[in-house]
Every structure is written in C-alpha cells, then in structure tokens.
Design an enzyme around this catalytic site. Structure first.
Site, short mmCIF file in Angstrom:
data_model
loop_
_atom_site.label_atom_id
_atom_site.label_comp_id
_atom_site.label_asym_id
_atom_site.label_seq_id
_atom_site.Cartn_x
_atom_site.Cartn_y
_atom_site.Cartn_z
N GLU A 1 -3.66 1.94 -7.47
CA GLU A 1 -4.10 2.93 -6.50
C GLU A 1 -3.30 4.22 -6.69
OE1 GLU A 1 -6.45 1.28 -3.04
OE2 GLU A 1 -4.43 1.58 -2.36
N GLY B 1 -11.21 2.19 0.64
CA GLY B 1 -10.67 2.58 1.95
C GLY B 1 -11.73 3.26 2.79
N GLY B 2 -11.80 4.57 2.71
CA GLY B 2 -12.68 5.37 3.57
C GLY B 2 -14.13 4.91 3.56
N SER C 1 -10.68 6.61 -3.60
CA SER C 1 -11.93 7.35 -3.42
C SER C 1 -13.14 6.69 -4.08
CB SER C 1 -11.77 8.80 -3.91
OG SER C 1 -10.82 9.47 -3.12
N HIS D 1 0.87 -1.19 0.00
CA HIS D 1 0.00 0.00 0.00
C HIS D 1 0.90 1.23 0.00
CE1 HIS D 1 -2.87 3.02 1.29
NE2 HIS D 1 -3.82 2.19 0.91
C1 PEP Z 1 -6.94 3.10 0.35
O1 PEP Z 1 -6.72 3.46 1.52
O2 PEP Z 1 -6.26 2.21 -0.21
C2 PEP Z 1 -8.01 3.74 -0.38
C3 PEP Z 1 -8.24 3.40 -1.63
O3 PEP Z 1 -8.68 4.67 0.32
P1 PEP Z 1 -9.91 5.54 -0.22
O4 PEP Z 1 -10.92 4.58 -0.78
O5 PEP Z 1 -10.43 6.25 1.00
O6 PEP Z 1 -9.39 6.47 -1.24
#
Ligand code: PEP
Length: 247
Positions: free
Chosen positions: A159, A226-227, A205, A87
């Site tokens: 990502e 993630g969030g 996101s 990550h």
């Molecule tokens: C992540 O933490 O890998 C991630 C994709 O977070 P978010 O969905 O909040 O962007």
C-alpha cells in the site's frame, strides 16, 4: 474510520442481495469493519462465504489490564477470519513499529486469524528513489520478530502511502517492481516453499474502473480497497468485476 449502524444496515442489505446472485466460487472476498460493528456484520453474514475481518487488533494477550484494547481472542467470537495490521495510518498516527505489528500478527495467528500485513513507502521515499530499499527493510524487520512459520501464514498488502485515498494509483510498472521486491524479501527470509505462496495484495485508490487493470498484473494476488468499499454502489461494481474476472 467509517460507519454508522443505520448505514451499515443498508450496506449489508445491498451486499447480501448482491451475494445471492454473485457466485464467489473460490474467490476470497471479505470486509474489515471497525470492531464496534463486528457484531452487526457477523450476525448478518452468518454462513456466508463473504469473510469478515477487523481493521486492527491488540498486540496484547487475551485478557488483562489493557483497557480499551480488543484482543484476537475477542475477534474470534465474531467469526473474524482476517485482520489488517500495520496499515500506514496506524503506523503514522499511532507510531506502530514493525515489532508492534509482528506482535499483533502473532496474537492473530494464535487464534487462526489471518493477518493482512500492510507495507509501503511514502511520497518522499518514492521521490528519492528509496521505495524499494524501504519496503524490503520493512519485510526484513518484520521477519526478525516473527518465526518463519508465522510469517508464512501472513498475507501482505503493498500500500504505497501516497496512493491511499488520493485517487493516484501506482503505475503498473511500479506495482510490479514493488511486489517483486516484497516477494524476494519474503523468499530471502523464509525460503522458496513458503515465500512463493504468500499472497500479495495491492491497495491504493483501487476502484471499479481500475481494478481489472491492476488485477491483470500476474504479481497481484488481490486488492485491498478503502474508499471504494465504503458504499455498496461502488463496492458492488468492483466486486462483480473482480469476481467475474477470477472465475
Ligand atoms: C486504504 O485505506 O488502505 C486504502 C487502500 O484506501 P483507498 O482505496 O481509498 O486508497
């Protein structure tokens, strides 16, 4: 880094209620939790098709003088079927290299746990037009530390760092370009037979409002959230939409 035993309990109870009425069918869904909560999640998800994963793993072997580390072998005791590795937050905050990530993937695969290997560029690389070369380079370097056989058993997640937790989702044209780049690099390194089979997820996101648009891209094999996965109100909506679309 999210979670608390009491919050997890409420999350699990809502998740299990949702899973009673939402037939996952063949859709692979799971949650990666901090290792201290694996016991709590594994004891509630027993015999459930909803998979449990970890957010990281040690690059070291099973047991030994590595205080604080959590090995792949330990993860098997909690029915972990996958683990995130590489990550961007670990690459950036803990200086993890592609070699470290390859070692982690190797440990996981030795115990039948699927590594979800994250790659992606930061905002500066994107702005300078270097995203494609950078991500292709990440795959090439990972490939240099992993046998073809092991690499073929990984899953990848694109990502873009600038999209993580920012509310800025990558444009579908950028997702297409980057997923194609990852696919090409995989095929170059391990050949068509395996390289075309490796799932490539998108993360950055993703939420209940945009998940269908992202998943409508043919090159997107799934999403890493993630969030929007921290609370069951947002995660439940997202799960329902994604699973129903894939049925
Ligand atoms: C992540 O933490 O890998 C991630 C994709 O977070 P978010 O969905 O909040 O962007």
């Amino acid at each position: 880094m999210n979670g608390a035993i009491s919050d997890n309990e409420a999350f699990l109870s809502d998740l299990l209620k949702l899973l009673e009425r939402l037939d996952l069918g063949g859709v692979i869904c799971g949650i990666a939790v901090p290792s201290v909560y694996l016991f709590q999640f594994s004891s509630r998800l027993v015999d459930n098709p909803f998979l449990l994963g970890s957010q990281d793993v040690s690059a070291r072997k099973d047991n030994g003088p590595f205080t604080g580390e959590i090995s792949a072998k330990m993860l098997t005791e909690f029915d972990c079927s996958f683990s995130i590795v590489g990550h961007s937050e670990r690459r950036e905050n803990f200086q993890e290299s592609n070699e470290d990530i390859a070692k982690k993937a190797t440990q996981l695969l030795q115990y039948g746990i699927t590594p979800i290997v994250c790659v992606g560029e930061n905002a500066v690389l994107r702005k300078n037009g270097d995203a494609v070369a950078f991500v292709a380079g990440q795959i090439d370097e990972l490939s240099s530390f992993l046998s073809k056989e092991l690499l073929g058993k990984c899953k990848f997640a694109y990502e873009p760092i600038w999209a993580i937790g920012t509310g800025k989702t990558a444009l579908t044209s950028d997702v297409r370009e980057m997923h194609t780049t990852i696919r090409r690099s995989l095929v170059k390194n391990i050949g068509e037979d395996s390289g075309l089979q490796i799932p490539i997820l998108y993360g950055g996101s993703v939420n209940a409002d945009n998940v269908l648009e992202i998943m409508s891209e043919e090159c997107v094999d799934g999403v890493l959230v993630g969030g929007a996965s921290v609370r069951m109100d947002s995660f439940g909506d997202l799960l329902e939409k994604a699973v129903n679309r894939l049925h």
